[in-house]
Design an enzyme around this catalytic site. Structure first.
Site: not given
Ligand code: C5P
Length: 247
Positions: A39, A66-68, A71-74, A130, A191, A200, A220-221
């Site tokens: 990602k 993952d750029l979320k 914006d406007i539809p166009n 979240t 986790r 988290q 991630g981590r």
């Molecule tokens: O390191 P970790 O496992 O916490 O990374 C989780 C990834 O998911 C990160 O890129 C974080 O931005 C993304 N994320 C999140 N919670 C969300 C949405 C996205 O942890 N609600």
């Protein structure tokens, strides 16, 4: 056959490349030869640009961009077209951008993929961040609590043609019940029992999340910052294999 099943399960794990430079991204990619999808988010993309998509692909891996988009539809349709031209596998957009924005995004993805012979990416709807509490939602003028708002936006997303939703582990069960089996669900906040929670708060183990209906997990981590990332990845993979077999 075994190798195929392993690849299929490995494809359920999306590794968050939450780093700020090309060198760090390369190190993470080198440390995880078994992972299939990475990602690329706002930090890395803003620092290094679309070259990061090419970097992930040069390792033979798939890209979750993952750029979320919101914006406007166009404008969103234009960004989706550009992402399709980069052959990304997954792309996120905010469902609160509304029906028209999502419909235009879906159309743009289909048309560009077909016309330019690119793979059609999975468009993923982000519902309520979240990080927002119910009091934050009220402050910005939403009248529903977050659980209802998530369900409302997820239904709107599917109705507008999206086939996948990002949600927190806590929302997995109600969303799966509401949306049925067809829609893909992706969840971060994972986790493993042996990893630290870090920042988290509402977490779930990989096995639990799969049993509760997740199709993909963003991790991630716990993997990228483990002493040996490849080993941490293998442990998660084994846990998923057990969860899938016992499902
Ligand atoms: O390191 P970790 O496992 O916490 O990374 C989780 C990834 O998911 C990160 O890129 C974080 O931005 C993304 N994320 C999140 N919670 C969300 C949405 C996205 O942890 N609600």
């Amino acid at each position: 056959m075994m190798a195929e099943i392993k690849t299929e399960i490995a494809r359920k794990i999306i590794i968050a490349l939450d780093v700020k430079s090309r060198e760090e991204a390369r190190r993470v990619l080198e440390s995880l030869p078994g992972a299939r999808i990475f990602k690329v988010g706002l930090e890395l993309y803003t620092a290094e640009g679309p070259a990061m998509i090419d970097l992930v692909k040069s390792f033979g891996k798939e890209v979750f961009l993952d750029l979320k988009l919101h914006d406007i539809p166009n404008t969103v349709a234009g960004a989706v077209k550009s992402a399709v031209r980069h052959s990304v596998s997954m792309l996120t957009l905010h469902t609160s951008g509304g029906r028209e924005m999502m419909k235009k995004a879906v159309e743009a993805a289909r048309e560009t993929a077909e016309k330019e012979k690119r793979p059609l990416p999975l468009l993923l709807g982000v519902t309520v961040l979240t990080s927002l509490k119910d009091s934050d939602l009220e402050e910005i003028g939403f009248n529903h609590d977050s659980k209802n708002q998530v369900l409302r936006l997820a239904k709107l997303a599917v109705d507008s043609g999206l086939q996948a939703i990002v949600c927190s582990p806590q929302e997995l069960e109600p969303l799966r019940a509401e949306l049925g089996r067809e829609v893909k669900i992706i969840t971060p906040g994972i986790r493993p029992a042996w990893a630290e929670a870090q920042d988290q708060k509402r977490i779930m183990t990989p096995g639990e999340a799969i049993k509760k209906g997740a199709d993909f997990l963003v991790i991630g981590r716990p993997i990228t910052q483990a002493p040996v990332p490849g080993e941490a990845f293998s442990r998660v993979l084994e846990e998923l294999q057990t969860a899938v077999e016992s499902a």
